[in-house]
Enzyme design. Structure first.
Site, PDB file in Angstrom:
ATOM      1  CG  ASP A  77      54.651   6.294  10.094  1.00 30.06           C
ATOM      2  OD1 ASP A  77      53.622   6.667  10.666  1.00 30.06           O
ATOM      3  OD2 ASP A  77      55.253   5.247  10.397  1.00 30.06           O
ATOM      4  CE1 TYR A 154      54.110  -0.455  15.058  1.00 34.78           C
ATOM      5  CE2 TYR A 154      55.674   1.019  16.101  1.00 34.78           C
ATOM      6  CZ  TYR A 154      54.374   0.614  15.892  1.00 34.78           C
ATOM      7  OH  TYR A 154      53.345   1.264  16.504  1.00 34.78           O
TER       8      TYR A 154
END
Ligand code: 1CP
Length: 360
Positions: A77, A154
């Site tokens: 990821d 993020y």
């Protein structure tokens, strides 16, 4: 083992002639596959899946067992990098990734370290080595990272967001310290992607999922320029100097002329622009990857086939096209349609109305 399959993707990245259009799919490993869900259920969480090289390798290979894909992409990821920089990360069921202590002011940057990829991210490098071994040259392996801006989104929001209120208000209130954060990410990403290349990744992709949320000047300064610096860093390193690099800014079709000068070999396209129009603006020095709307995979098969052929015809047989989706495959996607996609791309042998597309 087919020699053509082993090289088709890498040749297309370099704009060379291929026997048929190579195809792989963003997020080709994932929840739409029952075997993925079964492997995922063996461990306590998504991060654990990424951190266990044998399982990361297994899920990387799963879509290749089902479909005649021309490339594998490392299963991992983008958020492993901020995690390795010291940010606590959880993947919550039904919600996605969450950083419990997001960055909210310049002084928070002091919490971030510079990870050594063979230490804090060794599990990724081990997965790359294992996958290369298991692939045994059948298809190339793509390594990847998030773009500095997308990772910063993020890290500042703490989770996915609709409007990126925190990240963008930082941009408009203290752009210099945001640049410091992006600088640190550039450094970390160059080291991380170089290490992936050393471990065996044969192409590298930067996912700039949230670049398209920015104004034009903000995209230039906070998304594009840091990506360009990552690419320059990779070009300056012997292990990555010649690797094909793919850059994908979702929602970035406003800025194709800029992206043509990023230093990347391949520009990822979402589904909002026609390939022929994109290639005209990009010029001949870069290849393109894309650009089927992932939701077209939910449609009727005849219409899906027509959509795929429309895209292939828009490219009109020019070298340097890698068929892909315009963004990641989604969890409820019918598997039969994925198979139909791969077969349709490979079976395609030209369309009879090439002439409607102007030469670029
Ligand atoms: O529940 C689960 O099993 C987790 C779902 C999942 C998966 C399968 C996440 C959580 N990440 C992944 C794998 C992943 N992520 C890959 C694997 C390789 C592949 O097969 O393609 C890749 C390349 C990524 C990259 C990634 N992660 C991006 C960039 C690409 C994109 O889709 O835009 C982003 C934005 C993320 C963050 C992330 N990780 C996971 C989720 C659900 C999200 C999105 C969060 C949000 O903004 O809502």
């Amino acid at each position: 083992m087919s020699a053509a399959r082993a090289t088709r993707f890498l040749r297309a990245c370099r704009g060379q002639e291929v026997d048929r259009t190579p195809v792989w799919l963003m997020r080709q490993a994932g929840r739409y596959l029952p075997e993925y869900r079964a492997t995922r259920a063996q461990v306590s969480g998504f991060l654990k899946l990424c951190q266990t090289p044998e399982l990361a390798c297994e899920v990387t290979l799963q879509p290749l067992r089902r479909f005649d894909l021309d490339a594998a992409i490392l299963f991992s990821d983008i958020l492993t990098v901020p995690h390795a920089m010291g940010m606590e990360l959880d993947f919550l069921e039904g919600e996605g990734p969450v950083f419990s202590s997001p960055l909210r002011q310049a002084s928070d940057l002091q919490r971030l370290g510079q990870p050594d990829p063979e230490q804090e991210l060794r599990y990724v490098m081990d997965a790359v080595r294992l996958i290369r071994h298991e692939l045994d040259g059948r298809v190339p392996l793509i390594g990847f990272a998030g773009s500095p801006w997308t990772l910063a989104c993020y890290m500042i929001e703490g989770r996915g967001s609709r409007d990126f209120l925190h990240a963008k208000s930082w941009l408009y209130s203290d752009p210099e310290s945001l640049e410091q954060l992006l600088d640190r990410l550039v450094q970390a990403l160059v080291a991380y992607l170089r290490a992936q290349a050393t471990a065996g990744a044969q192409a590298l992709m930067l996912f700039d999922t949230w670049g398209g949320t920015l104004s034009t000047p903000a995209y230039h300064r906070f998304s594009f320029t840091p990506m360009q610096r990552v690419i320059a860093g990779l070009r300056a390193a012997p292990e990555s100097v010649d690797l094909p690099i793919i850059v994908f800014s979702k929602g970035g079709s406003n800025w194709l002329e800029l992206m043509a000068n990023s230093g990347a070999n391949v520009i990822g396209l979402d589904w909002t622009i026609e390939i022929n129009a994109a290639r005209k603006r990009l010029g001949k020095s870069v290849a393109v990857q894309g650009n089927l709307d992932p939701i077209a995979l939910y449609g009727q098969s005849a219409l899906l086939r027509a959509e795929i052929e429309r895209i292939l015809c828009a490219n009109a047989g020019r070298p340097g096209h890698i068929f892909n989706l315009g963004h990641g495959i989604t969890p409820q996607t019918p598997i039969d349609n994925v198979e139909l996609l791969v077969e349709t791309v490979h079976a395609w042998n030209g369309c009879n109305n090439d002439s409607v597309y102007e030469e670029y």
